[in-house]
Structures are given as structure tokens and as C-alpha cells.
Design an enzyme around this catalytic site. Structure first.
Site, short mmCIF file in Angstrom:
data_model
loop_
_atom_site.label_atom_id
_atom_site.label_comp_id
_atom_site.label_asym_id
_atom_site.label_seq_id
_atom_site.Cartn_x
_atom_site.Cartn_y
_atom_site.Cartn_z
N HIS A 113 110.95 23.43 35.46
CA HIS A 113 111.89 23.16 36.54
C HIS A 113 113.29 22.95 35.97
O HIS A 113 113.45 22.49 34.83
CB HIS A 113 111.45 21.91 37.32
N SER A 149 91.80 14.41 23.04
CA SER A 149 91.95 13.84 24.38
C SER A 149 93.42 13.66 24.77
O SER A 149 94.27 13.30 23.94
CB SER A 149 91.28 12.47 24.44
N THR A 172 105.69 20.40 22.77
CA THR A 172 106.85 21.02 23.41
C THR A 172 107.39 22.22 22.64
O THR A 172 108.21 22.98 23.16
CB THR A 172 107.99 19.99 23.56
N LYS A 173 106.95 22.36 21.38
CA LYS A 173 107.40 23.47 20.54
C LYS A 173 106.22 24.08 19.80
O LYS A 173 105.17 23.45 19.67
CB LYS A 173 108.45 22.98 19.53
N ARG A 190 100.40 17.19 8.59
CA ARG A 190 100.01 17.74 7.29
C ARG A 190 99.16 18.98 7.48
O ARG A 190 98.71 19.28 8.59
CB ARG A 190 99.23 16.70 6.48
#
Length: 205
Positions: A113, A149, A172-173, A190
Site C-alpha cells: 500500500h 513460527s 522485508t528484504k 550466520r
């Protein structure tokens, strides 16, 4: 372009378009139908999933309850597993490889959005129908991944082969292959190595 073509191409589209609205309604009904079954009703569950997520590889199991926005835009490889409360907002393509595991309460959210409130707010068509401006980005989860989870994967993300995402992470990336990553926002912690083998943990046997 149709509104469906715009949506899948990652362009601004009208979610109130009748074709899209009908597809969502159908997916929501099928999701509820699946959630209303018992897990030993194998034939009934299989028939529902064939309609809800037609592109699903052999051996894939979804525990339920589930919620798909379209279903038609999601692809599962073989031998995947999704635990309780699996949610897929597949306004763009969601590609899940082979042997991918999802813990409880995982969400794959392709929609995006606008950040500016004046662009995000509802607006009205001439007939009084309310709609908003939105778009979506694809999600790809490659083979052999495990999302623990309460993981949320945002639109536009690719998670590389063999990677583990820790519980509660918000991805997010892009995350590369073969790593353990966690956090909000999710980041690489790691690499995963042979030293992580359960057979080296004597307390487990």
C-alpha cells in the site's frame, strides 16, 4: 491490460474489479470449506485444495486453518508442509519450492500500500463504490527452506535455497541461500554448516 494482468505485473490495480472480487470470494469460501474439515477427511480436503491451490506438488500437506486471497496465484513444490494458521495474500505470484516447511502462524503478504495517506485512503468511483490504490510484489521461497513460527514474508522478497528463518521474523528484504536469518527486520545471523547436524548433538540421542 485487465485489472488481473495489472495486479500480477506489479502495477497499480483496482481490487474491486469484478473478476478479482469473484476470485477472492471463491478462494475465501474454499479456505473456509477446508478449515471446516477434519484432518482425517483426506479425500474431501484433497478435492478442496485442487480447487483452491491448483498448482500444488505431490506430497504437500497443509494442516489448516488456512486463508488464501486467491490461491490461483500460489505455487507449491513437492513435499511441503504448512502448520496451523497459514495465510497467503497472493495478489502477486507466490512461488514455493520443494521441501519447504512453515511453522504455525506464518504469513506471506504480497500486497503493498502507498506510504502517503492521501494516496492510501479509500476513494469513491462515480457509482459510489469505495476502492483503494494498491499494488503487489512477488514472493519466492526456494527449495529446502524452513520458516519457523510467526514469520511474515513481505512482497518482493526471495528467500534462498536451504535457508532457515527464525521464529517471529519479519522478512522485508531478500535473504541468501544456506543461512540462518532472524529478527525484525530479518537479517542474516550466520551460515548453516555441517556442524549444525543433529547427529553431532549427543544429548538428542
Amino acid at each position: 491490460m485487465t485489472e488481473s494482468e495489472k495486479m500480477l505485473a506489479g502495477k497499480i490495480y483496482d481490487p474491486t474489479d469484478k473478476v478479482l472480487a469473484d476470485r477472492r470470494t471463491n478462494a475465501h469460501k474454499l479456505s473456509k470449506d477446508y478449515n471446516d474439515t477434519y484432518e482425517d477427511e483426506n479425500e474431501k480436503r484433497t478435492e478442496i485444495l485442487k480447487k483452491l491451490v491448483p498448482d500444488m506438488g505431490k506430497g504437500t500437506y497443509i494442516q489448516g486453518p488456512v486463508q488464501f486471497d486467491y490461491g490461483l496465484n500460489t505455487r507449491f513444490g513437492t513435499n511441503c508442509y504448512a502448520n496451523f494458521n497459514f495465510t497467503v495474500l497472493d495478489c502477486c505470484t507466490v512461488n514455493i519450492g520443494d521441501n519447504v516447511f512453515f511453522g504455525p502462524n506464518c504469513t506471506l503478504a504480497a500486497p503493498v500500500h502507498p506510504l502517503l495517506p492521501e494516496e492510501r485512503s479509500l476513494r469513491l468511483k462515480e457509482d459510489g463504490t469505495a476502492y483503494d490504490l494498491e499494488y503487489a510484489k512477488p514472493i519466492t521461497i526456494e527449495d529446502d527452506c524452513w520458516l519457523a513460527s510467526n514469520v511474515t514474508v513481505c512482497g518482493g522478497v526471495t528467500i534462498g535455497k536451504g535457508t532457515v528463518i527464525g521464529a517471529g521474523s519479519v522478512v522485508t528484504k531478500d535473504i541468501p541461500s544456506g543461512v540462518f536469518a532472524a529478527g525484525n527486520p530479518c537479517r542474516v545471523i550466520r551460515k548453516i554448516t555441517k556442524d549444525d547436524s543433529i547427529y553431532l548433538k549427543k544429548e538428542l540421542f
